[in-house]
Design an enzyme around this catalytic site. Structure first.
Site, PDB file in Angstrom:
ATOM      1  N   SER A  91       0.863  -1.198   0.000  1.00 31.22           N
ATOM      2  CA  SER A  91       0.000   0.000   0.000  1.00 31.22           C
ATOM      3  C   SER A  91       0.889   1.234   0.000  1.00 31.22           C
ATOM      4  O   SER A  91       2.047   1.168   0.449  1.00 31.22           O
ATOM      5  CB  SER A  91      -0.865  -0.006   1.265  1.00 31.22           C
ATOM      6  N   TYR A 104      -1.629  -0.974  10.358  1.00 32.44           N
ATOM      7  CA  TYR A 104      -1.850  -1.330   8.949  1.00 32.44           C
ATOM      8  C   TYR A 104      -0.612  -1.003   8.119  1.00 32.44           C
ATOM      9  O   TYR A 104      -0.100  -1.830   7.358  1.00 32.44           O
ATOM     10  CB  TYR A 104      -3.072  -0.591   8.412  1.00 32.44           C
TER      11      TYR A 104
HETATM   12  P1  NDP Z   1     -11.745  -5.978   0.302  1.00 36.92           P
HETATM   13  O1  NDP Z   1     -12.113  -5.793   1.734  1.00 36.92           O
HETATM   14  O2  NDP Z   1     -12.745  -5.654  -0.732  1.00 36.92           O
HETATM   15  O3  NDP Z   1     -11.215  -7.490   0.066  1.00 36.92           O
HETATM   16  C1  NDP Z   1     -10.370  -8.094   0.997  1.00 36.92           C
HETATM   17  C2  NDP Z   1     -10.274  -9.580   0.714  1.00 36.92           C
HETATM   18  O4  NDP Z   1      -9.396 -10.161   1.691  1.00 36.92           O
HETATM   19  C3  NDP Z   1     -11.614 -10.285   0.839  1.00 36.92           C
HETATM   20  O5  NDP Z   1     -11.763 -11.199  -0.220  1.00 36.92           O
HETATM   21  C4  NDP Z   1     -11.515 -11.027   2.152  1.00 36.92           C
HETATM   22  O6  NDP Z   1     -12.204 -12.267   2.106  1.00 36.92           O
HETATM   23  C5  NDP Z   1     -10.009 -11.303   2.232  1.00 36.92           C
HETATM   24  N1  NDP Z   1      -9.588 -11.537   3.621  1.00 36.92           N
HETATM   25  C6  NDP Z   1      -9.508 -10.663   4.645  1.00 36.92           C
HETATM   26  N2  NDP Z   1      -9.144 -11.295   5.770  1.00 36.92           N
HETATM   27  C7  NDP Z   1      -9.006 -12.613   5.453  1.00 36.92           C
HETATM   28  C8  NDP Z   1      -8.658 -13.778   6.186  1.00 36.92           C
HETATM   29  N3  NDP Z   1      -8.378 -13.763   7.514  1.00 36.92           N
HETATM   30  N4  NDP Z   1      -8.620 -14.961   5.544  1.00 36.92           N
HETATM   31  C9  NDP Z   1      -8.908 -15.023   4.224  1.00 36.92           C
HETATM   32  N5  NDP Z   1      -9.220 -13.968   3.467  1.00 36.92           N
HETATM   33  C10 NDP Z   1      -9.285 -12.767   4.087  1.00 36.92           C
HETATM   34  O7  NDP Z   1     -10.422  -5.103   0.119  1.00 36.92           O
HETATM   35  P2  NDP Z   1      -9.512  -4.776  -1.184  1.00 36.92           P
HETATM   36  O8  NDP Z   1      -9.882  -5.587  -2.348  1.00 36.92           O
HETATM   37  O9  NDP Z   1      -9.473  -3.307  -1.326  1.00 36.92           O
HETATM   38  O10 NDP Z   1      -8.096  -5.193  -0.602  1.00 36.92           O
HETATM   39  C11 NDP Z   1      -7.262  -6.174  -1.197  1.00 36.92           C
HETATM   40  C12 NDP Z   1      -5.830  -5.918  -0.746  1.00 36.92           C
HETATM   41  O11 NDP Z   1      -5.399  -4.656  -1.241  1.00 36.92           O
HETATM   42  C13 NDP Z   1      -5.651  -5.864   0.784  1.00 36.92           C
HETATM   43  O12 NDP Z   1      -4.427  -6.497   1.105  1.00 36.92           O
HETATM   44  C14 NDP Z   1      -5.567  -4.366   1.077  1.00 36.92           C
HETATM   45  O13 NDP Z   1      -4.834  -4.081   2.235  1.00 36.92           O
HETATM   46  C15 NDP Z   1      -4.861  -3.878  -0.185  1.00 36.92           C
HETATM   47  N6  NDP Z   1      -5.049  -2.463  -0.480  1.00 36.92           N
HETATM   48  C16 NDP Z   1      -6.302  -1.937  -0.641  1.00 36.92           C
HETATM   49  C17 NDP Z   1      -6.444  -0.594  -0.918  1.00 36.92           C
HETATM   50  C18 NDP Z   1      -7.763   0.072  -1.070  1.00 36.92           C
HETATM   51  O14 NDP Z   1      -7.822   1.303  -1.025  1.00 36.92           O
HETATM   52  N7  NDP Z   1      -8.862  -0.650  -1.293  1.00 36.92           N
HETATM   53  C19 NDP Z   1      -5.269   0.271  -1.089  1.00 36.92           C
HETATM   54  C20 NDP Z   1      -4.013  -0.399  -0.875  1.00 36.92           C
HETATM   55  C21 NDP Z   1      -3.915  -1.710  -0.609  1.00 36.92           C
HETATM   56  P3  NDP Z   1     -13.171 -12.839   3.259  1.00 36.92           P
HETATM   57  O15 NDP Z   1     -13.672 -11.685   4.061  1.00 36.92           O
HETATM   58  O16 NDP Z   1     -14.254 -13.572   2.512  1.00 36.92           O
HETATM   59  O17 NDP Z   1     -12.302 -13.768   4.031  1.00 36.92           O
HETATM   60  C1  8X3 Z   2      -5.041   1.700   1.850  1.00 40.84           C
HETATM   61  C2  8X3 Z   2      -4.614   2.881   1.079  1.00 40.84           C
HETATM   62  O1  8X3 Z   2      -4.779   5.405   0.920  1.00 40.84           O
HETATM   63  O2  8X3 Z   2      -6.730   4.213   1.763  1.00 40.84           O
HETATM   64  O3  8X3 Z   2      -4.066   0.714   1.678  1.00 40.84           O
HETATM   65  O4  8X3 Z   2      -4.733   4.373   3.132  1.00 40.84           O
HETATM   66  S1  8X3 Z   2      -5.242   4.288   1.765  1.00 40.84           S
END
Ligand code: NDP
Ligand code: 8X3
Length: 247
Positions: free
Chosen positions: A133, A146
């Site tokens: 991130s 985080y």
């Molecule tokens: P979502 O919340 O939409 O998706 C997160 C996914 O992670 C879900 O499919 C969830 O599945 C899975 N997950 C979470 N915890 C667990 C667990 N304990 N076991 C298995 N699966 C898990 O978020 P995003 O798609 O936005 O995020 C995807 C990645 O990108 C993350 O690592 C996030 O930190 C990163 N990210 C996101 C940003 C954003 O702004 N959206 C920016 C930067 C990075 P389920 O709940 O079914 O288990």
């Molecule tokens: C999350 C990115 O900009 O929402 O990984 O903190 S931000």
């Protein structure tokens, strides 16, 4: 036919990536905790999708992903995407269980799965894409845990490349800013109003933008490694330093 293993395929980036790679002719293994979401994705994508209910905090379950039967065992690309953030409260006000979940998922689970799958990835001269991130690089209030996990993911990705020298395995740290998914809904403990408010009027990035990025990375010439890639919506940038004039 190539195979991608996507952790966290039930939502956001992971679900969009599952659709993108399945439509591009790949076999897709998708994991997550929500079985109903996995079933729905299987109904949509058919036989090229293998849904696996795996909690990234469960070490034995994570390790079992290295023991899949043919044809699913031959993983070419590991997309370490599953992840979440605790609320942006000051650290002492953040529930310990939420903090543990985040570290166990974003760090411990990711390392365990990568370690378990590496022999297969080396056999295939495969590829690893890790979700870090912008929080790994730019501090913000309430981000300590985080951001700490995402800084780990970034550095883990870069250092892993040293271990993998000579194997042909590629590793990329993907470092996004704000994208509208369920990320903030989860972070706020299900507060839809707060999540909608955060993204309102700012034209955030989308899950599909990220699926396109993963597809681009997967289709680069094998001689080329993108070490890290940082992206933000045009409407997100940086604020100045906070200065305490009373201290
Ligand atoms: P979502 O919340 O939409 O998706 C997160 C996914 O992670 C879900 O499919 C969830 O599945 C899975 N997950 C979470 N915890 C667990 C667990 N304990 N076991 C298995 N699966 C898990 O978020 P995003 O798609 O936005 O995020 C995807 C990645 O990108 C993350 O690592 C996030 O930190 C990163 N990210 C996101 C940003 C954003 O702004 N959206 C920016 C930067 C990075 P389920 O709940 O079914 O288990
Ligand atoms: C999350 C990115 O900009 O929402 O990984 O903190 S931000």
């Amino acid at each position: 036919m190539k195979t991608i293993l996507i952790t966290g395929a039930t939502s956001g980036f992971g679900a969009a990536a599952a659709r993108k790679f399945a439509s591009g002719g790949w076999r897709v293994i998708g994991t997550g905790r929500r079985a109903d979401r996995l079933r729905a994705l299987q109904d949509e994508l058919g036989g090229s999708f293998l849904p696996l209910e795996i909690d990234m905090r469960d070490f034995a379950a994570v390790e079992s992903l290295a023991q899949l039967a043919a044809p699913w065992h031959a993983v070419d690309l590991l997309l370490n995407n599953a992840g979440l953030a605790p609320p942006t409260n000051p650290l002492p006000d953040t529930d310990w269980g939420r903090i543990e979940d985040v570290i166990a998922t974003n760090v411990t689970g990711l390392v365990a799965l990568t370690r378990a799958l590496l022999p297969r990835l080396i056999e295939r001269k495969g590829q690893i894409i890790n979700l870090s991130s912008v929080a790994a690089t730019y501090p913000y209030k309430g981000g300590a845990v985080y951001a700490g996990t995402k800084a780990f993911v970034r550095q883990f990705s870069l250092d892993l490349r040293c271990d993998l020298a000579g194997t042909g395995v590629r590793v990329t740290s993907v470092e996004p800013g704000m994208a509208e998914t369920e990320f903030t809904l989860v972070r706020t403990g299900g507060d839809k109003e707060a999540s909608d408010k955060l993204y309102a009027g700012m034209n955030p990035m989308t899950a599909e933008d990220h699926a396109d990025l993963f597809w681009w990375l997967a289709n680069l010439p094998p001689r080329l490694n993108i070490n890290a890639i940082e992206l933000m919506p045009v409407s997100q940038s940086w604020a100045g330093f906070a200065i305490d004039r009373e201290g």
